[in-house]
Design a protein around this motif. Structure first.
Motif, PDB file in Angstrom:
ATOM      1  N   GLN A 213       0.825  -1.199   0.000  1.00  0.00           N
ATOM      2  CA  GLN A 213       0.000   0.000   0.000  1.00  0.00           C
ATOM      3  C   GLN A 213       0.866   1.259   0.000  1.00  0.00           C
ATOM      4  O   GLN A 213       0.540   2.272  -0.615  1.00  0.00           O
ATOM      5  CB  GLN A 213      -0.908  -0.001   1.229  1.00  0.00           C
ATOM      6  N   GLY A 214       2.026   1.176   0.661  1.00  0.00           N
ATOM      7  CA  GLY A 214       2.930   2.314   0.727  1.00  0.00           C
ATOM      8  C   GLY A 214       3.499   2.700  -0.617  1.00  0.00           C
ATOM      9  O   GLY A 214       4.033   3.803  -0.780  1.00  0.00           O
ATOM     10  N   ALA A 215       3.407   1.784  -1.617  1.00  0.00           N
ATOM     11  CA  ALA A 215       3.889   2.104  -2.949  1.00  0.00           C
ATOM     12  C   ALA A 215       2.960   3.071  -3.663  1.00  0.00           C
ATOM     13  O   ALA A 215       3.265   3.545  -4.753  1.00  0.00           O
ATOM     14  CB  ALA A 215       4.022   0.821  -3.772  1.00  0.00           C
ATOM     15  N   LEU A 216       1.835   3.378  -3.050  1.00  0.00           N
ATOM     16  CA  LEU A 216       0.849   4.257  -3.682  1.00  0.00           C
ATOM     17  C   LEU A 216       0.806   5.669  -3.111  1.00  0.00           C
ATOM     18  O   LEU A 216       0.809   6.640  -3.856  1.00  0.00           O
ATOM     19  CB  LEU A 216      -0.553   3.641  -3.532  1.00  0.00           C
ATOM     20  N   CYS A 217       0.767   5.793  -1.800  1.00  0.00           N
ATOM     21  CA  CYS A 217       0.419   7.073  -1.184  1.00  0.00           C
ATOM     22  C   CYS A 217       1.389   8.192  -1.546  1.00  0.00           C
ATOM     23  O   CYS A 217       0.988   9.271  -1.976  1.00  0.00           O
ATOM     24  CB  CYS A 217       0.331   6.914   0.334  1.00  0.00           C
ATOM     25  N   LEU A 218       2.682   7.948  -1.383  1.00  0.00           N
ATOM     26  CA  LEU A 218       3.669   9.000  -1.627  1.00  0.00           C
ATOM     27  C   LEU A 218       3.736   9.416  -3.097  1.00  0.00           C
ATOM     28  O   LEU A 218       3.673  10.614  -3.399  1.00  0.00           O
ATOM     29  CB  LEU A 218       5.043   8.561  -1.121  1.00  0.00           C
ATOM     30  N   PRO A 219       3.850   8.483  -4.068  1.00  0.00           N
ATOM     31  CA  PRO A 219       3.882   8.923  -5.467  1.00  0.00           C
ATOM     32  C   PRO A 219       2.593   9.583  -5.932  1.00  0.00           C
ATOM     33  O   PRO A 219       2.629  10.475  -6.780  1.00  0.00           O
ATOM     34  CB  PRO A 219       4.178   7.639  -6.256  1.00  0.00           C
ATOM     35  N   LEU A 220       1.454   9.165  -5.381  1.00  0.00           N
ATOM     36  CA  LEU A 220       0.193   9.822  -5.740  1.00  0.00           C
ATOM     37  C   LEU A 220       0.205  11.279  -5.304  1.00  0.00           C
ATOM     38  O   LEU A 220      -0.251  12.175  -6.021  1.00  0.00           O
ATOM     39  CB  LEU A 220      -0.981   9.106  -5.076  1.00  0.00           C
ATOM     40  N   PHE A 221       0.751  11.518  -4.130  1.00  0.00           N
ATOM     41  CA  PHE A 221       0.717  12.844  -3.519  1.00  0.00           C
ATOM     42  C   PHE A 221       1.814  13.769  -4.043  1.00  0.00           C
ATOM     43  O   PHE A 221       1.611  14.976  -4.215  1.00  0.00           O
ATOM     44  CB  PHE A 221       0.844  12.666  -2.006  1.00  0.00           C
ATOM     45  N   ARG A 241      -5.208  17.249  -1.253  1.00  0.00           N
ATOM     46  CA  ARG A 241      -4.666  16.265  -2.188  1.00  0.00           C
ATOM     47  C   ARG A 241      -3.979  15.115  -1.449  1.00  0.00           C
ATOM     48  O   ARG A 241      -4.029  13.959  -1.888  1.00  0.00           O
ATOM     49  CB  ARG A 241      -3.709  16.963  -3.148  1.00  0.00           C
ATOM     50  N   TYR A 242      -3.347  15.432  -0.353  1.00  0.00           N
ATOM     51  CA  TYR A 242      -2.733  14.405   0.483  1.00  0.00           C
ATOM     52  C   TYR A 242      -3.803  13.439   1.005  1.00  0.00           C
ATOM     53  O   TYR A 242      -3.642  12.211   0.962  1.00  0.00           O
ATOM     54  CB  TYR A 242      -1.999  15.093   1.634  1.00  0.00           C
ATOM     55  N   VAL A 243      -4.913  13.985   1.481  1.00  0.00           N
ATOM     56  CA  VAL A 243      -6.008  13.155   1.992  1.00  0.00           C
ATOM     57  C   VAL A 243      -6.608  12.318   0.870  1.00  0.00           C
ATOM     58  O   VAL A 243      -6.914  11.121   1.054  1.00  0.00           O
ATOM     59  CB  VAL A 243      -7.082  14.040   2.665  1.00  0.00           C
ATOM     60  N   GLU A 244      -6.767  12.903  -0.307  1.00  0.00           N
ATOM     61  CA  GLU A 244      -7.299  12.147  -1.442  1.00  0.00           C
ATOM     62  C   GLU A 244      -6.363  10.990  -1.816  1.00  0.00           C
ATOM     63  O   GLU A 244      -6.813   9.881  -2.104  1.00  0.00           O
ATOM     64  CB  GLU A 244      -7.500  13.075  -2.646  1.00  0.00           C
ATOM     65  N   ALA A 245      -5.058  11.260  -1.809  1.00  0.00           N
ATOM     66  CA  ALA A 245      -4.093  10.192  -2.099  1.00  0.00           C
ATOM     67  C   ALA A 245      -4.226   9.063  -1.081  1.00  0.00           C
ATOM     68  O   ALA A 245      -4.178   7.873  -1.429  1.00  0.00           O
ATOM     69  CB  ALA A 245      -2.678  10.756  -2.088  1.00  0.00           C
ATOM     70  N   ALA A 246      -4.398   9.421   0.186  1.00  0.00           N
ATOM     71  CA  ALA A 246      -4.554   8.416   1.242  1.00  0.00           C
ATOM     72  C   ALA A 246      -5.839   7.620   1.050  1.00  0.00           C
ATOM     73  O   ALA A 246      -5.872   6.405   1.290  1.00  0.00           O
ATOM     74  CB  ALA A 246      -4.544   9.091   2.608  1.00  0.00           C
ATOM     75  N   LYS A 247      -6.908   8.272   0.629  1.00  0.00           N
ATOM     76  CA  LYS A 247      -8.167   7.564   0.399  1.00  0.00           C
ATOM     77  C   LYS A 247      -8.028   6.554  -0.740  1.00  0.00           C
ATOM     78  O   LYS A 247      -8.536   5.426  -0.665  1.00  0.00           O
ATOM     79  CB  LYS A 247      -9.285   8.564   0.100  1.00  0.00           C
ATOM     80  N   PHE A 248      -7.336   6.951  -1.813  1.00  0.00           N
ATOM     81  CA  PHE A 248      -7.107   6.011  -2.906  1.00  0.00           C
ATOM     82  C   PHE A 248      -6.222   4.847  -2.454  1.00  0.00           C
ATOM     83  O   PHE A 248      -6.456   3.694  -2.827  1.00  0.00           O
ATOM     84  CB  PHE A 248      -6.468   6.722  -4.098  1.00  0.00           C
ATOM     85  N   ALA A 249      -5.198   5.145  -1.653  1.00  0.00           N
ATOM     86  CA  ALA A 249      -4.326   4.081  -1.149  1.00  0.00           C
ATOM     87  C   ALA A 249      -5.123   3.104  -0.289  1.00  0.00           C
ATOM     88  O   ALA A 249      -4.962   1.880  -0.397  1.00  0.00           O
ATOM     89  CB  ALA A 249      -3.169   4.681  -0.355  1.00  0.00           C
ATOM     90  N   GLN A 281     -11.982  18.146  -5.404  1.00  0.00           N
ATOM     91  CA  GLN A 281     -13.150  17.833  -4.586  1.00  0.00           C
ATOM     92  C   GLN A 281     -12.982  16.446  -3.999  1.00  0.00           C
ATOM     93  O   GLN A 281     -12.149  15.663  -4.453  1.00  0.00           O
ATOM     94  CB  GLN A 281     -14.420  17.885  -5.444  1.00  0.00           C
ATOM     95  N   THR A 282     -13.754  16.150  -2.977  1.00  0.00           N
ATOM     96  CA  THR A 282     -13.731  14.812  -2.409  1.00  0.00           C
ATOM     97  C   THR A 282     -15.008  14.078  -2.796  1.00  0.00           C
ATOM     98  O   THR A 282     -15.926  14.658  -3.392  1.00  0.00           O
ATOM     99  CB  THR A 282     -13.566  14.865  -0.878  1.00  0.00           C
ATOM    100  N   HIS A 283     -15.089  12.807  -2.478  1.00  0.00           N
ATOM    101  CA  HIS A 283     -16.189  11.963  -2.948  1.00  0.00           C
ATOM    102  C   HIS A 283     -16.607  11.012  -1.837  1.00  0.00           C
ATOM    103  O   HIS A 283     -15.955  10.921  -0.797  1.00  0.00           O
ATOM    104  CB  HIS A 283     -15.738  11.148  -4.170  1.00  0.00           C
ATOM    105  N   ASP A 284     -17.703  10.276  -2.090  1.00  0.00           N
ATOM    106  CA  ASP A 284     -18.069   9.259  -1.110  1.00  0.00           C
ATOM    107  C   ASP A 284     -17.156   8.046  -1.297  1.00  0.00           C
ATOM    108  O   ASP A 284     -16.408   7.945  -2.273  1.00  0.00           O
ATOM    109  CB  ASP A 284     -19.544   8.883  -1.206  1.00  0.00           C
ATOM    110  N   SER A 285     -17.214   7.115  -0.372  1.00  0.00           N
ATOM    111  CA  SER A 285     -16.245   6.029  -0.310  1.00  0.00           C
ATOM    112  C   SER A 285     -16.227   5.142  -1.549  1.00  0.00           C
ATOM    113  O   SER A 285     -15.186   4.572  -1.897  1.00  0.00           O
ATOM    114  CB  SER A 285     -16.508   5.172   0.932  1.00  0.00           C
ATOM    115  N   GLY A 416     -12.790   6.497   5.692  1.00  0.00           N
ATOM    116  CA  GLY A 416     -12.619   7.748   4.955  1.00  0.00           C
ATOM    117  C   GLY A 416     -12.648   8.980   5.831  1.00  0.00           C
ATOM    118  O   GLY A 416     -12.606  10.107   5.320  1.00  0.00           O
ATOM    119  N   ASN A 417     -12.717   8.795   7.160  1.00  0.00           N
ATOM    120  CA  ASN A 417     -12.667   9.953   8.053  1.00  0.00           C
ATOM    121  C   ASN A 417     -11.241  10.481   8.145  1.00  0.00           C
ATOM    122  O   ASN A 417     -10.278   9.715   8.131  1.00  0.00           O
ATOM    123  CB  ASN A 417     -13.143   9.568   9.459  1.00  0.00           C
ATOM    124  N   VAL A 418     -11.131  11.797   8.270  1.00  0.00           N
ATOM    125  CA  VAL A 418      -9.822  12.438   8.356  1.00  0.00           C
ATOM    126  C   VAL A 418      -9.575  12.793   9.823  1.00  0.00           C
ATOM    127  O   VAL A 418     -10.342  13.541  10.435  1.00  0.00           O
ATOM    128  CB  VAL A 418      -9.756  13.700   7.473  1.00  0.00           C
TER     129      VAL A 418
END
Length: 474
Positions: A213-221, A241-249, A281-285, A416-418
């Protein structure tokens, strides 16, 4: 160990053995690790000796998965421990000191006893520990059986654990409480070794395990980060954008399992496809994943070491949740892992020999010109976002390593809570709330990031104060 002429690998093994005594709730020789190593030639490989599914296991195991946040206790969750087999492989390839030398200091500590560590005292007094704590400051902790076990492994080698008397004693203890682990599982354990995935982050090259999972968050952000991103007028957008990257990860947790049993791969093309979906923008889960991610947990330990010959080692080790599955082997003094619980919410079935999925993120980053950042963290679900944030603050915003690690973090939970650590910028919290992000009430910020940085001939290192750790060097 380094001062005695040992390599970074010698230092890592000795430090992890010591940690198993000082922080027994986090890791030990009854668990497993992922270790990323950059050798002196610049080649980076990942050594994966996480726990695997035993040949025989409870057929309806995943029906025991908790439906809410809780620990998974019991012998049914024990995976095949890879820790000592992994140490053996690393030492054969990179070790400089005799094998038994790595065990001697911890055997001495375990046998003679240590004062109750401050963090363990604090931890045992918390609401997370279900049983009444009878230990208090000043008490001496001794581990006589574990000392015997470690001494025997130091003298006879890892094979004593995987096919010798220690292994037989361990299996006997597990059988007596209804566990399914067999000696053949120990005998058949193999360490996985593979070239690291290389991901470009501008002028930095990140090396990490392919299916993590860590292979995603940093490069996405990282694509969205610029030197001015922390300015007042851009800071909210940066963290959005950081939070969005984390949600995708988080949404990919079901797809970052053992590649020998799962065809999904994390690669640069996949990363770019997801990166294009990070909008203003953000989205639902359901936008991030069609399935609900697994529940959040915490645990593990991490150590980063750089030696005078340029060998860089980033190692994350675990028995999974707090004190593993609360299973102790009285014949060996070993606390067993509950690693099979990591399949909960990530898989519909398990298969013999399958590696357990993980949030562990031991990373080596090559920075221009000729620099290195050896970094990783502990804290279960909090690892990936904490490591991504610290790395960005260090490399993109030129924070001192100490300040980057100490900065309050943002944790995006499985729903998905921050969640914000105490002291986080209130204006950013309100700005993210205004963008539609749901603010959570997570209480346990047990994330710990440990790192060593080499830049322009200077070395800096910092151990996260959240677990009262300190860096060491000479």
């Amino acid at each position: 160990m380094l001062q005695q002429g040992g390599s970074a690998v010698d230092g890592v093994i000795a430090a992890l053995l010591c940690t198993s005594v000082v922080n027994p709730q986090s890791m030990g020789i009854g668990g497993g690790s992922i270790v990323t190593i950059r050798d002196r030639t610049g080649k980076v490989r990942v050594y994966n000796f996480r726990e695997t599914v035993p040949r025989s296991y409870k057929t309806n195991l995943l029906e025991d998965c908790p439906k809410t946040f809780s620990m998974s206790s019991g012998s049914q969750w024990i995976g095949v421990p890879g820790e000592l087999r992994g140490y053996e492989v690393l030492h054969k390839e990179f070790g400089r000191l005799p094998w038994n030398k790595l065990f001697e200091p911890t055997v001495k500590l375990a046998r003679e006893g240590i004062p109750l560590p401050s963090y363990l005292e604090q931890f045992l007094g918390s609401a997370l520990v279900r049983h009444r704590n009878h230990l208090k400051k000043g008490d001496i902790l001794k581990y006589p059986k574990l000392a015997e076990t470690m001494e025997a492994v130091g003298r006879l080698g890892a094979e004593e654990f995987y096919s010798g008397k220690i292994g037989r004693d361990l299996i006997e203890d597990i059988k007596e409480i209804g566990g399914t682990l067999m000696l053949d599982d120990l005998k058949g354990y193999k360490v996985r070794v593979e070239d690291a995935l290389q991901v470009s982050l501008g002028d930095t090259l990140m090396h990490i395990l392919h299916h993590q999972q860590g292979a995603l968050c940093l490069p996405l952000f990282s694509r969205f980060v610029s030197p001015r991103s922390l300015d007042a007028d851009q800071k909210i957008q940066l963290y959005h954008r950081y939070v969005e990257a984390a949600k995708f990860a988080n949404g990919q947790k079901r797809n970052v399992c053992d590649p020998q049993f799962n065809n999904e791969k994390v690669n640069s093309v996949f990363i770019n496809q997801i990166r294009a979906l990070i909008l203003n923008q953000t989205h639902d889960s359901t936008f991030y994943s069609s399935v609900t991610p697994p529940s959040d947990h915490f645990g593990t330990t991490h150590v980063s070491v750089l030696d005078e010959n340029g060998l860089a080692v980033s190692a994350t080790s675990t028995i999974n949740q707090l004190f593993g599955g609360a299973i102790y082997s009285p014949r060996t003094g070993i606390i067993l892992n509950n690693e099979l619980a990591d399949f909960c919410g990530r898989a519909d079935s398990v298969k013999p020999g399958e590696l357990t999925p993980s949030s562990m993120t031991p990373v080596v980053l090559e920075t221009a010109p000729g620099g290195l950042l050896v970094i990783g963290g502990s804290g279960g679900s909090m690892i990936t976002t904490a490591v991504a944030l610290v790395t960005s603050l260090t490399l993109k915003f030129l924070f001192l390593l100490k300040d980057a690690i100490a900065a309050p973090i943002v944790f995006v939970d499985s729903r998905g809570n921050v969640n914000f650590e105490d002291g986080f910028d209130e204006s950013v919290i309100e700005g993210l709330r205004a963008l539609g992000h749901k603010v959570g009430n997570w209480k346990y910020f047990l994330n710990v990031v440990n790192a060593v940085e080499f830049e322009r001939g200077c070395i800096s290192a910092f151990s996260d104060s959240r677990k009262m750790g300190e860096a060491a060097g000479y």
